[in-house]
Design a protein around this motif. Structure first.
Motif, PDB file in Angstrom:
ATOM      1  N   UNK B 134      59.464  38.027 108.404  1.00  0.00           N
ATOM      2  CA  UNK B 134      60.290  39.226 108.571  1.00  0.00           C
ATOM      3  C   UNK B 134      60.079  40.181 107.395  1.00  0.00           C
ATOM      4  N   UNK B 135      60.096  39.627 106.198  1.00  0.00           N
ATOM      5  CA  UNK B 135      59.920  40.459 105.000  1.00  0.00           C
ATOM      6  C   UNK B 135      58.530  41.110 105.010  1.00  0.00           C
ATOM      7  N   UNK B 136      57.521  40.302 105.356  1.00  0.00           N
ATOM      8  CA  UNK B 136      56.127  40.783 105.370  1.00  0.00           C
ATOM      9  C   UNK B 136      55.934  41.897 106.415  1.00  0.00           C
ATOM     10  N   UNK B 137      56.416  41.656 107.623  1.00  0.00           N
ATOM     11  CA  UNK B 137      56.207  42.620 108.716  1.00  0.00           C
ATOM     12  C   UNK B 137      56.935  43.935 108.422  1.00  0.00           C
ATOM     13  N   UNK B 138      58.158  43.841 107.922  1.00  0.00           N
ATOM     14  CA  UNK B 138      58.897  45.074 107.631  1.00  0.00           C
ATOM     15  C   UNK B 138      58.248  45.868 106.492  1.00  0.00           C
ATOM     16  N   UNK B 139      57.704  45.135 105.543  1.00  0.00           N
ATOM     17  CA  UNK B 139      57.050  45.807 104.416  1.00  0.00           C
ATOM     18  C   UNK B 139      55.803  46.559 104.900  1.00  0.00           C
ATOM     19  N   UNK B 140      54.966  45.874 105.683  1.00  0.00           N
ATOM     20  CA  UNK B 140      53.699  46.481 106.126  1.00  0.00           C
ATOM     21  C   UNK B 140      53.939  47.546 107.201  1.00  0.00           C
ATOM     22  N   UNK B 141      54.733  47.188 108.212  1.00  0.00           N
ATOM     23  CA  UNK B 141      54.833  48.060 109.374  1.00  0.00           C
ATOM     24  C   UNK B 141      55.883  49.153 109.234  1.00  0.00           C
ATOM     25  N   UNK B 142      56.936  48.893 108.473  1.00  0.00           N
ATOM     26  CA  UNK B 142      58.025  49.884 108.362  1.00  0.00           C
ATOM     27  C   UNK B 142      58.205  50.387 106.930  1.00  0.00           C
ATOM     28  N   UNK B 143      57.333  49.968 106.038  1.00  0.00           N
ATOM     29  CA  UNK B 143      57.447  50.351 104.614  1.00  0.00           C
ATOM     30  C   UNK B 143      58.891  50.159 104.139  1.00  0.00           C
ATOM     31  N   UNK B 144      59.467  49.028 104.513  1.00  0.00           N
ATOM     32  CA  UNK B 144      60.870  48.753 104.194  1.00  0.00           C
ATOM     33  C   UNK B 144      60.990  47.405 103.484  1.00  0.00           C
ATOM     34  N   UNK B 145      61.710  47.415 102.372  1.00  0.00           N
ATOM     35  CA  UNK B 145      61.957  46.153 101.660  1.00  0.00           C
ATOM     36  C   UNK B 145      63.185  45.494 102.266  1.00  0.00           C
ATOM     37  N   UNK B 146      63.024  44.271 102.753  1.00  0.00           N
ATOM     38  CA  UNK B 146      64.153  43.530 103.327  1.00  0.00           C
ATOM     39  C   UNK B 146      64.456  42.329 102.431  1.00  0.00           C
ATOM     40  N   UNK B 147      65.727  42.109 102.189  1.00  0.00           N
ATOM     41  CA  UNK B 147      66.119  40.960 101.353  1.00  0.00           C
ATOM     42  C   UNK B 147      66.961  40.024 102.208  1.00  0.00           C
ATOM     43  N   UNK B 148      66.527  38.770 102.262  1.00  0.00           N
ATOM     44  CA  UNK B 148      67.248  37.791 103.098  1.00  0.00           C
ATOM     45  C   UNK B 148      68.394  37.168 102.317  1.00  0.00           C
ATOM     46  N   UNK B 149      69.523  36.975 103.000  1.00  0.00           N
ATOM     47  CA  UNK B 149      70.638  36.241 102.394  1.00  0.00           C
ATOM     48  C   UNK B 149      70.580  34.791 102.874  1.00  0.00           C
ATOM     49  N   UNK B 150      71.442  33.969 102.300  1.00  0.00           N
ATOM     50  CA  UNK B 150      71.489  32.549 102.654  1.00  0.00           C
ATOM     51  C   UNK B 150      71.793  32.391 104.154  1.00  0.00           C
ATOM     52  N   UNK B 151      71.020  31.574 104.879  1.00  0.00           N
ATOM     53  CA  UNK B 151      71.312  31.356 106.302  1.00  0.00           C
ATOM     54  C   UNK B 151      72.683  30.696 106.478  1.00  0.00           C
ATOM     55  N   UNK B 152      73.388  31.078 107.523  1.00  0.00           N
ATOM     56  CA  UNK B 152      74.699  30.467 107.784  1.00  0.00           C
ATOM     57  C   UNK B 152      74.721  29.925 109.200  1.00  0.00           C
ATOM     58  N   UNK B 153      75.505  28.882 109.394  1.00  0.00           N
ATOM     59  CA  UNK B 153      75.633  28.313 110.728  1.00  0.00           C
ATOM     60  C   UNK B 153      76.442  29.283 111.580  1.00  0.00           C
ATOM     61  N   UNK B 154      75.942  29.595 112.748  1.00  0.00           N
ATOM     62  CA  UNK B 154      76.629  30.589 113.575  1.00  0.00           C
ATOM     63  C   UNK B 154      78.026  30.088 113.941  1.00  0.00           C
ATOM     64  N   UNK B 155      79.009  30.919 113.714  1.00  0.00           N
ATOM     65  CA  UNK B 155      80.382  30.558 114.057  1.00  0.00           C
ATOM     66  C   UNK B 155      81.136  29.954 112.895  1.00  0.00           C
ATOM     67  N   UNK B 156      80.412  29.587 111.814  1.00  0.00           N
ATOM     68  CA  UNK B 156      81.083  28.926 110.696  1.00  0.00           C
ATOM     69  C   UNK B 156      81.767  29.923 109.763  1.00  0.00           C
ATOM     70  N   UNK B 157      81.283  31.135 109.741  1.00  0.00           N
ATOM     71  CA  UNK B 157      81.865  32.138 108.842  1.00  0.00           C
ATOM     72  C   UNK B 157      82.044  33.442 109.601  1.00  0.00           C
ATOM     73  N   UNK B 158      83.000  34.220 109.162  1.00  0.00           N
ATOM     74  CA  UNK B 158      83.205  35.520 109.799  1.00  0.00           C
ATOM     75  C   UNK B 158      82.158  36.491 109.278  1.00  0.00           C
TER      76      UNK B 158
END
Lengths: 131, 288
Positions: B134-158
């Motif tokens: 995701x980070x690679x594709x957005x950087x190359x194709x959209x010239x956008x820096x994306x920063x990933x946060x810690x993955x969370x279990x769906x439904x576990x947090x609001x």
């Protein structure tokens, strides 16, 4: 390098990817394009174009008729045997690469790509076809 | 002499004295087929190219040989210190068939990785290639820096992500069954498409929708390469697009749960969801 006046056929089922490719080509000075959404439509476009297509840039993975299907048709027709043909894909598998090379692909490119990479690929393909 | 043959304990090295041409590739292919048949312990074939280069047309001879060798759990290598050789192999996708190396010590023993077990929801080895993709594709194709946060279990947090458009890929393989979903609000999607296509967009038109699928397609392609190199066996898959206003995403077959990976960009946040279903046991048995 290819003459900027040549007609280029850009094939991809995704309109956005066709736009990405044509945008990059425009930045390189090309301006004459035909677009097609799959291999079958591209074949029609190749045959019906008033001026000859001098380069094909096609996606591999498309519904109905794939880029490889199109390449096979192109290479099977005496008129297009030497037509430069670049395949684009997001998934470069060993068997895919081998199949495309056996059929006679001129070059292979993995998405995403930068403008510089596309330029280098076009230069390499042009050199191969001029040799 | 066109080449010298050096036989190591587990490899055969062909030291070339000139460019690898079609005719030389044909000569070598005949010899390699004969050699590997009579010497089962050979695991690697090395084309020691020095700085001589490769003729593009020789790929037509090398590729079927490389696939044959892979079937018998052998790997083919192109050895050279000349960067242009490894660049050529990588740019033509040939590195999947003939691995570029600089020295014999880079030869991997046991070239084919063993099939992997089904990943759990927080298996970093499984999730990271999607994050990196995701980070690679957005950087190359959209010239956008994306920063990933810690993955969370769906439904576990609001954590609410407005979803107006999503790209979805369903996967069934011996090691993983499930779905990958890339979710965007209209605002972030239009901003990314604007950067990707160099135009300004005010709404998600029908023409623009497939951009969600194309981004996911490239991300999946990146992740798939890494995961398959590590023993998974994902096949190609075509993305589908889902449109709606503030919709929710349910993974109907995600018995193993679903995780959500938030990404932050200068233009806002979007997220990726991975739904974990049951691996295709039928195929698992077959491949065992």
């Amino acid at each position: 390098m290819f003459d900027p006046k040549i007609k280029i056929l850009v094939v991809d089922d995704m309109m956005t990817m066709r736009k990405i490719v044509t945008k990059a080509l425009k930045e390189m000075g090309f301006s004459d394009f035909i677009e097609a959404g799959d291999g079958a439509k591209a074949w029609e476009a190749l045959n019906q174009s008033a001026t000859a297509v001098s380069l094909v840039i096609s996606d591999w993975n498309m519904p109905n008729s794939t880029g490889l299907d199109l390449l096979k048709r192109v290479r099977g027709d005496g008129r297009f045997k030497k037509l430069p043909f670049i395949l684009l894909t997001a998934e470069a598998e060993a068997t895919q690469v081998s199949e495309a090379i056996q059929v006679g692909v001129s070059g292979y490119m993995v998405k995403p790509f930068t403008l510089e990479l596309l330029k280098e690929k076009l230069e390499a393909v042009h050199k191969r076809h001029a040799a | 002499m066109l080449y010298e043959k050096i036989t190591g304990e587990h490899f055969i090295q062909y030291k070339l004295n000139g460019r690898l041409t079609v005719s030389l590739a044909e000569t070598l292919a005949t010899e390699i087929r004969a050699e590997t048949e009579k010497t089962p312990k050979v695991e690697a074939i090395v084309f020691d190219l020095q700085n001589h280069g490769i003729e593009y047309k020789s790929f037509k001879v090398i590729t079927p040989l490389g696939l044959e060798l892979r079937k018998s759990k052998r790997q083919m290598y192109a050895m050279s210190e000349d960067k242009s050789i490894s660049t050529l192999l990588r740019s033509e996708g040939m590195d999947k068939i003939i691995t570029p190396i600089r020295a014999i010590s880079e030869i991997k023993r046991g070239a084919t990785p063993a099939p992997v077990a089904s990943p759990s929801a927080f298996d970093v080895n499984f999730i990271n290639p999607f994050i990196e993709g995701t980070i690679h594709v957005l950087k190359i194709q959209c010239q956008t820096a994306a920063i990933a946060s810690r993955p969370i279990l769906k439904g576990s947090e609001e954590m609410k992500f407005q979803t107006d458009i999503a790209g979805l890929i369903g996967i069934t393989s011996p090691s993983f069954s499930g779905s990958i979903v890339l979710r965007f609000s209209e605002k972030i999607f239009l901003s990314l498409m604007g950067k990707m296509l160099g135009e300004e967009y005010k709404e998600i038109t029908q023409d623009l929708e497939d951009g969600a699928g194309e981004l996911l397609n490239m991300i999946f392609g990146h992740a798939k390469k890494v995961l398959n190199d590590n023993g998974h066996s994902f096949e190609k898959a075509l993305p589908t697009i889902v449109r709606g206003s503030a919709m929710s995403v349910n993974h109907a077959s995600a018995q193993g749960g679903a995780i959500l990976i938030p990404f932050a960009t200068d233009d806002g946040m979007f997220c990726m969801e991975i739904g974990f279903g049951k691996a295709d046991k039928r195929e698992e048995k077959r491949s065992a």
